[in-house]
Write an enzyme that holds these catalytic residues in place. Structure first.
Site, PDB file in Angstrom:
ATOM      1  N   ASP A  47       0.849  -1.194   0.000  1.00  0.00           N
ATOM      2  CA  ASP A  47       0.000   0.000   0.000  1.00  0.00           C
ATOM      3  C   ASP A  47       0.887   1.246   0.000  1.00  0.00           C
ATOM      4  OD1 ASP A  47      -2.157  -1.701   0.129  1.00  0.00           O
ATOM      5  OD2 ASP A  47      -2.446  -1.476   2.290  1.00  0.00           O
TER       6      ASP A  47
ATOM      7  N   HIS B 272       1.160  -7.924   0.109  1.00  0.00           N
ATOM      8  CA  HIS B 272      -0.029  -8.719   0.427  1.00  0.00           C
ATOM      9  C   HIS B 272      -0.915  -8.860  -0.794  1.00  0.00           C
ATOM     10  CE1 HIS B 272      -0.945  -4.489   1.170  1.00  0.00           C
ATOM     11  NE2 HIS B 272      -2.221  -4.753   0.933  1.00  0.00           N
TER      12      HIS B 272
ATOM     13  N   ARG C 249     -16.839 -12.220  -0.249  1.00  0.00           N
ATOM     14  CA  ARG C 249     -16.108 -11.505   0.795  1.00  0.00           C
ATOM     15  C   ARG C 249     -16.105 -10.009   0.505  1.00  0.00           C
ATOM     16  NH1 ARG C 249     -10.438 -10.246   1.088  1.00  0.00           N
ATOM     17  NH2 ARG C 249      -9.754 -10.061   3.237  1.00  0.00           N
TER      18      ARG C 249
HETATM   19  C1  LIG Z   1      -4.623   6.755  -1.922  1.00  0.00           C
HETATM   20  C2  LIG Z   1      -4.574   5.727  -2.731  1.00  0.00           C
HETATM   21  C3  LIG Z   1      -3.960   4.392  -2.401  1.00  0.00           C
HETATM   22  C4  LIG Z   1      -4.400   3.524  -3.540  1.00  0.00           C
HETATM   23  C5  LIG Z   1      -4.357   4.487  -4.703  1.00  0.00           C
HETATM   24  C6  LIG Z   1      -5.131   5.676  -4.111  1.00  0.00           C
HETATM   25  O1  LIG Z   1      -4.927   6.870  -4.838  1.00  0.00           O
HETATM   26  C7  LIG Z   1      -6.626   5.344  -4.073  1.00  0.00           C
HETATM   27  C8  LIG Z   1      -6.888   3.828  -4.084  1.00  0.00           C
HETATM   28  C9  LIG Z   1      -5.857   3.014  -3.298  1.00  0.00           C
HETATM   29  C10 LIG Z   1      -5.856   1.548  -3.719  1.00  0.00           C
HETATM   30  C11 LIG Z   1      -6.887   0.689  -2.994  1.00  0.00           C
HETATM   31  C12 LIG Z   1      -6.793  -0.765  -3.459  1.00  0.00           C
HETATM   32  C13 LIG Z   1      -5.342  -1.279  -3.532  1.00  0.00           C
HETATM   33  C14 LIG Z   1      -4.444  -0.221  -4.208  1.00  0.00           C
HETATM   34  C15 LIG Z   1      -3.041  -0.776  -4.422  1.00  0.00           C
HETATM   35  C16 LIG Z   1      -5.119   0.273  -5.460  1.00  0.00           C
HETATM   36  O2  LIG Z   1      -5.013  -0.216  -6.570  1.00  0.00           O
HETATM   37  O3  LIG Z   1      -5.929   1.367  -5.155  1.00  0.00           O
HETATM   38  C17 LIG Z   1      -4.466   1.061  -3.395  1.00  0.00           C
HETATM   39  C18 LIG Z   1      -3.588   2.235  -3.834  1.00  0.00           C
HETATM   40  C19 LIG Z   1      -2.218   2.195  -3.202  1.00  0.00           C
HETATM   41  O4  LIG Z   1      -2.079   1.971  -1.976  1.00  0.00           O
HETATM   42  O5  LIG Z   1      -1.251   2.363  -3.955  1.00  0.00           O
HETATM   43  O1  LIG Z   2      -9.251  -7.394   0.733  1.00  0.00           O
HETATM   44  C1  LIG Z   2      -8.185  -7.509   1.304  1.00  0.00           C
HETATM   45  O2  LIG Z   2      -7.998  -8.293   2.236  1.00  0.00           O
HETATM   46  C2  LIG Z   2      -6.987  -6.709   0.841  1.00  0.00           C
HETATM   47  C3  LIG Z   2      -7.364  -5.374   0.252  1.00  0.00           C
HETATM   48  C4  LIG Z   2      -6.174  -4.521  -0.023  1.00  0.00           C
HETATM   49  O3  LIG Z   2      -5.062  -4.977  -0.020  1.00  0.00           O
HETATM   50  C5  LIG Z   2      -6.357  -3.078  -0.274  1.00  0.00           C
HETATM   51  O4  LIG Z   2      -7.506  -2.593  -0.347  1.00  0.00           O
HETATM   52  O5  LIG Z   2      -5.325  -2.397  -0.393  1.00  0.00           O
HETATM   53 FE   LIG Z   3      -3.552  -3.377   0.053  1.00  0.00          FE
END
Ligand SMILES: C=C1C[C@]23C[C@@]1(O)CC[C@H]2[C@@]12CCC[C@@](C)(C(=O)O1)[C@H]2[C@@H]3C(=O)O
Ligand SMILES: O=C(O)CCC(=O)C(=O)O
Ligand SMILES: [Fe+2]
Length: 368
Positions: free
Chosen positions: A232, A295, A305
């Site tokens: 993340d 992860h 889920r």
């Molecule tokens: C603040 C942020 C983290 C995120 C990219 C974003 O701009 C908004 C969505 C976030 C998220 C959520 C799902 C997993 C993730 C990897 C994605 O594709 O969008 C995370 C992004 C991140 O942590 O890089």
């Molecule tokens: O659904 C989950 O357990 C992981 C979700 C996740 O990794 C994310 O939202 O960044």
């Molecule tokens: Fe994540």
């Protein structure tokens, strides 16, 4: 593992999501060839630590330090977030994803935007699509809610989202403080260094994005991927996975140069617990002492889920950089200062090479 092609994000041609509810087999667009890139740890093996935050008499800070150093993730109990609120936010997420596809598409995330319905942002780095849908909420959920429920009271959804964000914010500040103290800072230093978590929120407090994830039941879970492996781009992520298993963290077993081996460890659902992930920005802040956790989420044949991630970062204008006290005499600051928006933009281009690209010097890639 399917390796992301960082230089060339993929434009998937499937503009509309497949109807997960009705498909009887996993289509080629969603069939991942290599889900078993690393072995999955057996239930008897080491598990992600569980830390009771209410147990003030115990060595909570030591537990936090150990969990962050060896896993980059842990579960927390005794966090003070009411169970009823967790149930309500789960119900709100389930209600949203149960809406008809065309309604959800009306609230689709624009190409250049953060908020709205769609597939995970990281999708473009993988040749196959994920078995999931997401809804990202940055700022107020009201406009989304009006689009999603034009005939109903949008405030029902907004109220629970706002209440949840408030609780998460309190918990995230507390965890940030404790994790910084666990690294050797005094409370005053932890609160003062960044200005984001002090008693007053003069410097703007922390900012956050709420991510709702939905993983429909899947006819062939061994070939589909709920959410591909990633870290993340946050300081911390607080994840609620309810009572359905799916989250796996990558545990690096032997970390001696080339002999590095890793395995996927399932984080078992615990009633009322929340999962904490160390994010990339905390890795920068701690000068690499607490590393962000890789992860992913796998899917199931029988359970639909949902998960709710509170993705927490600094205020947009603040630079994140290694904290002076954590920069030892023998080792200078590993990373250069970046704001959250700058880092998100780097991550959007380089994905898993993003942290390496904000290093100050050409430190060996083995370090990250
Ligand atoms: C603040 C942020 C983290 C995120 C990219 C974003 O701009 C908004 C969505 C976030 C998220 C959520 C799902 C997993 C993730 C990897 C994605 O594709 O969008 C995370 C992004 C991140 O942590 O890089
Ligand atoms: O659904 C989950 O357990 C992981 C979700 C996740 O990794 C994310 O939202 O960044
Ligand atoms: Fe994540």
């Amino acid at each position: 593992m399917i390796m992301p092609t960082a230089s060339e994000p993929i434009r998937h041609h499937h503009a509309h999501p497949i109807d997960f509810e009705s498909v009887r087999e996993v289509p080629d667009s969603h069939a991942w060839p290599d889900l078993h890139d690393h072995p999955t740890a057996s239930a008897q093996g080491a598990a992600v630590p569980v830390i009771d935050l209410s147990a003030t008499a115990t060595n909570v800070l030591e537990q936090l330090a150990r969990a962050c150093e060896s896993w980059g993730a842990f579960q927390v109990t005794g966090h003070g977030v009411p169970t009823g609120l967790l149930r309500r936010v789960e119900a709100a997420a389930r209600g949203l994803f149960a809406l008809p596809t065309n309604r959800k598409l009306e609230a689709a995330r624009p190409d250049d935007g953060v908020s709205g319905y769609g597939r995970a942002r990281i999708s473009c780095f993988f040749p196959k699509l994920m078995w999931s849908e997401g809804f990202t909420i940055a700022g107020s959920p009201l406009d989304h809610a009006r689009t999603l429920w034009p005939d109903d009271d949008p405030l029902a959804f907004c109220d629970v989202i706002e209440e949840y964000k408030e609780e998460m914010k309190k918990l995230a500040r507390k965890l940030m403080r404790m994790m910084l103290v666990s690294l050797g800072l005094t409370v005053a230093e932890a609160e003062g260094k960044t200005g984001w978590i002090g008693p007053s929120e003069e410097a703007g407090g922390m900012s956050a994005v709420l991510q709702l994830n939905s993983y429909p039941v899947c006819p062939d879970p061994d070939r589909a991927m709920g959410m591909a492996a990633h870290t993340d781009s946050t300081l911390l992520t607080l994840l609620f996975q309810s009572n359905t298993s799916g989250l796996q963290v990558l545990q690096v077993v032997g970390d001696n140069g080339r002999d590095r081996t890793a395995r996927w460890v399932t984080v078992p659902p615990m009633p009322g617990a929340l999962i904490v992930n160390v994010g990339d920005l905390f890795q920068i802040l701690s000068n690499g002492r607490y590393r962000s956790v890789v992860h992913r989420a796998v899917v199931s044949r029988t359970s639909h889920r949902v998960s709710v991630a509170y993705m927490c970062g600094p205020p947009a204008a603040s630079k994140v950089e290694p904290i002076g006290k954590l920069v030892g005499p023998g080792c200078g600051p590993v990373y250069r200062p970046v704001t959250w928006p700058e880092y998100l933009s780097v991550k959007g281009k380089l994905f898993d090479k993003a942290l390496a690209s904000v290093m100050r010097t050409e430190v060996s890639l083995e370090r990250i």
